[in-house]
Scaffold this motif. Structure first.
Motif, short mmCIF file in Angstrom:
data_model
loop_
_atom_site.label_atom_id
_atom_site.label_comp_id
_atom_site.label_asym_id
_atom_site.label_seq_id
_atom_site.Cartn_x
_atom_site.Cartn_y
_atom_site.Cartn_z
N ALA A 32 63.16 58.41 62.98
CA ALA A 32 64.11 58.49 64.09
C ALA A 32 65.20 57.43 63.96
O ALA A 32 66.37 57.69 64.22
N ARG A 33 64.82 56.23 63.55
CA ARG A 33 65.82 55.17 63.36
C ARG A 33 66.80 55.54 62.25
O ARG A 33 68.00 55.30 62.37
N ALA A 34 66.30 56.13 61.17
CA ALA A 34 67.18 56.56 60.07
C ALA A 34 68.12 57.67 60.53
O ALA A 34 69.31 57.67 60.19
N ILE A 35 67.60 58.60 61.33
CA ILE A 35 68.43 59.70 61.85
C ILE A 35 69.49 59.14 62.78
O ILE A 35 70.66 59.53 62.70
N ARG A 36 69.10 58.22 63.66
CA ARG A 36 70.08 57.62 64.59
C ARG A 36 71.18 56.90 63.82
O ARG A 36 72.35 57.04 64.14
N THR A 37 70.81 56.18 62.77
CA THR A 37 71.81 55.48 61.95
C THR A 37 72.73 56.49 61.28
O THR A 37 73.94 56.26 61.19
N HIS A 38 72.17 57.61 60.83
CA HIS A 38 72.96 58.65 60.16
C HIS A 38 73.90 59.36 61.13
O HIS A 38 75.08 59.57 60.82
N LEU A 39 73.39 59.76 62.29
CA LEU A 39 74.19 60.53 63.24
C LEU A 39 75.08 59.67 64.14
O LEU A 39 76.17 60.10 64.53
N PHE A 40 74.60 58.50 64.50
CA PHE A 40 75.31 57.65 65.45
C PHE A 40 75.40 56.22 64.91
O PHE A 40 74.76 55.31 65.45
N PRO A 41 76.19 55.98 63.86
CA PRO A 41 76.21 54.66 63.24
C PRO A 41 76.62 53.53 64.19
O PRO A 41 76.13 52.42 64.07
N VAL A 42 77.45 53.82 65.16
CA VAL A 42 77.89 52.80 66.11
C VAL A 42 76.73 52.37 67.02
O VAL A 42 76.64 51.23 67.44
N MET A 43 75.82 53.30 67.28
CA MET A 43 74.71 53.02 68.19
C MET A 43 73.48 52.47 67.47
O MET A 43 72.42 52.36 68.06
N ASP A 44 73.64 52.11 66.22
CA ASP A 44 72.51 51.66 65.42
C ASP A 44 71.75 50.51 66.06
O ASP A 44 70.54 50.41 65.94
N GLU A 45 72.43 49.65 66.75
CA GLU A 45 71.79 48.50 67.38
C GLU A 45 71.56 48.70 68.87
O GLU A 45 71.43 47.75 69.61
#
Length: 78
Positions: A32-45
Motif C-alpha cells: 500500500a505504501r508503494a502504491i501510494r507513492t506511485h499514485l500520489f507522490p506528493v502525499m508520500d509523507e
C-alpha cells in the motif's frame, strides 16, 4: 532480491500492477505504501495518525476509503 507483482484496482477500478523488489513477499501495508507513492507522490509523507495503532494496515485502509484503491494480489513476478 526477488521481484514481486502487486496487482490492485486503481481509482477507476482498472486492474493495475506495480513491481516491487524485496527479499520476502511484501506485506499489504508495504504494498500500500508503494502504491501510494506511485499514485500520489506528493502525499508520500501523509500523516496517518488517525489510523496508526488502531488498524493493521493504515495505508491500505486509507487508500481504500479515500481513493477507492484496493490491493487484490501480491505474488512473485513471473
Amino acid at each position: 532480491m526477488k521481484e514481486w507483482e502487486v496487482i490492485f484496482a486503481d481509482q477507476k477500478g482498472v486492474p493495475t500492477s506495480l513491481l516491487l523488489h524485496a527479499e520476502h513477499c511484501p506485506s499489504e501495508e508495504d504494498a500500500a505504501r508503494a502504491i501510494r507513492t506511485h499514485l500520489f507522490p506528493v502525499m508520500d509523507e501523509l500523516d496517518l495518525n488517525d489510523f496508526q495503532d488502531r488498524t493493521v494496515s493504515p495505508t491500505a485502509r486509507w487508500l481504500k476509503e479515500h481513493s477507492g484503491v484496493t490491493i487484490t494480489t501480491i505474488q512473485e513476478a513471473p
